[in-house]
Design an enzyme around this catalytic site. Sequence first.
Site, short mmCIF file in Angstrom:
data_model
loop_
_atom_site.label_atom_id
_atom_site.label_comp_id
_atom_site.label_asym_id
_atom_site.label_seq_id
_atom_site.Cartn_x
_atom_site.Cartn_y
_atom_site.Cartn_z
N GLU A 264 8.87 15.14 -16.77
CA GLU A 264 9.97 14.36 -17.29
C GLU A 264 10.40 13.31 -18.47
O GLU A 264 10.77 12.76 -18.12
CB GLU A 264 10.86 13.97 -16.36
CG GLU A 264 11.92 15.39 -15.48
CD GLU A 264 12.22 15.21 -14.20
OE1 GLU A 264 12.36 14.36 -14.24
OE2 GLU A 264 13.24 16.64 -13.12
N GLU A 370 10.69 25.92 -12.81
CA GLU A 370 11.10 25.54 -11.80
C GLU A 370 12.64 26.39 -11.53
O GLU A 370 13.99 26.04 -11.29
CB GLU A 370 11.63 23.94 -11.55
CG GLU A 370 10.01 22.92 -11.84
CD GLU A 370 10.61 21.74 -11.83
OE1 GLU A 370 11.43 21.12 -10.93
OE2 GLU A 370 9.70 21.12 -11.87
#
Length: 513
Positions: A264, A370
Amino acid sequence: MAAYDRKQPDDSFARGFHLSKDHLYTFSAWLQLSEGRDIVQAFVNTSGPNRLIVGSVVARSGCWSMLKGGFTVDQNMKTQLYFKSNNTKAEIWIDSVSLKGFTRGEWQQHRKTKIDEFRKRRLRIHVTSMGKNLDRVNVTIAQMRTQFAIGCGTTASILDNKDYQTWFVRRFQAATFDNEMKWYYTGASPGKENYTDPDAMVSFFKKHKIDVRGHTILWANPNMTQSWVRSLTASKVREAAKRHVRSVVTRYSHDVIAWDVMNENLHFSFYEDKLGPNASSMFYGMVRSLDSKNPLFLNEYNTLEFPLDSKVIPSRYVERIREIQSFPGNENISLAIGLQGHFSPPPSLSYIRAAIDILSATGLPIWLTELDTRRGPNQAAELEEVMREAFGHPGVEGIIVWGGWKPTNCNRTCLAAEHKTSADRLPHGCAEMCLVDENLRTLPPGDVVDKLLQEWRTTSLSKVTGKDGTVEETVFLGKYSVRFFHPQIPAGRPGKKIVVTPGKDPLEVNVEL
């Protein structure tokens, strides 16, 4: 066309047109600013004051940038398309605009065509004996492993639950540990490492020939970084992070198929804030020096899920890739693109396709890393649509369904909870998406996964050669075990392993018995 004398960010040219309910619209245009650089967003007006984002791109002066996007509307309407840029000093120039609408049937047919073209291949097996064609040979073809990987998130609960182990092993060929390989799990205290759980999990999956993704070496979010690391001086952060990178990569480099290096990093910048603007690029280079084999992933959320998140629009993602590659020593680094896919808003299939189109133009492998969809009555249907869209795009190589199971995260209390408003949160410890309940009974999202696992593989085939000694079949890409039965073939003779790789021409396999 050019929009000039702009006073407000929304000042631009506008074009009116009619939209049809439930059609999927794709949009593309080339954009340039007369000066500077800025994100240019395309919108369509919907009912009342509302507007719907079409797509975004980082535009600049001196070169053209492609904006690709997509959207769907839930009613017939007349609307306007317009553009927004906060750089009001610049004119917005636009060229080669395209807006196309598709029915759902047309969209699905296009997807099927791509699957047939890129996920399958014609297989022709030619059987001979002493140089002559051998007819009436019974040939059985069984797929052992698909080329397109479908895996699942998992937790340490798999270590002591035999039923969960059986459920997982029967389905998936890849795994990502929810938390167990993260630094805050293995290095909760300074100077102490505990790899007990990830060691055992790696051993289990290795035993069952299930690939493991290394998730994640570092996390750019300060809230997901241990307090003892956050409290260190810059030089100590560098030492501690390098020590951890060296520890985890050397420990598992031969056991994983990929690394999420800096999680991220488009949303967060803990290491850049501490160590300088090239910190993450430096860590990618360090991982490559320790592991020259495995691809190194960026891993972000909202690139597919939320087009309004300007931090992670596809063109920004591509810029970040270029930044890492341009760091000294990283020129030939093997990068890959991780798209988390946590769909809280309903997925926009046309926007997903456009975003993947832009990212796949880099030539780098893409995984949905994910994937889950929002709890509610449409959860399973939305999961299926996203999985089908990913499988139908030739740039995507795998999907990890984010369904890591523990007896406590998919129990009755968790399954009874729901999002009544967009601000609602599930009870602490509950999973957003459960494939099975606490007793491992399959739930609707799990039914979807099971259906697609079965649909996207070649079931066992049995065919008989003709006088030319051949059998032929269209099969999904992947690894196969082929066996041959004929009176001239001794019983118990081993079969042949075949790998069906991508290709437009039939794969010719010659077998001499």
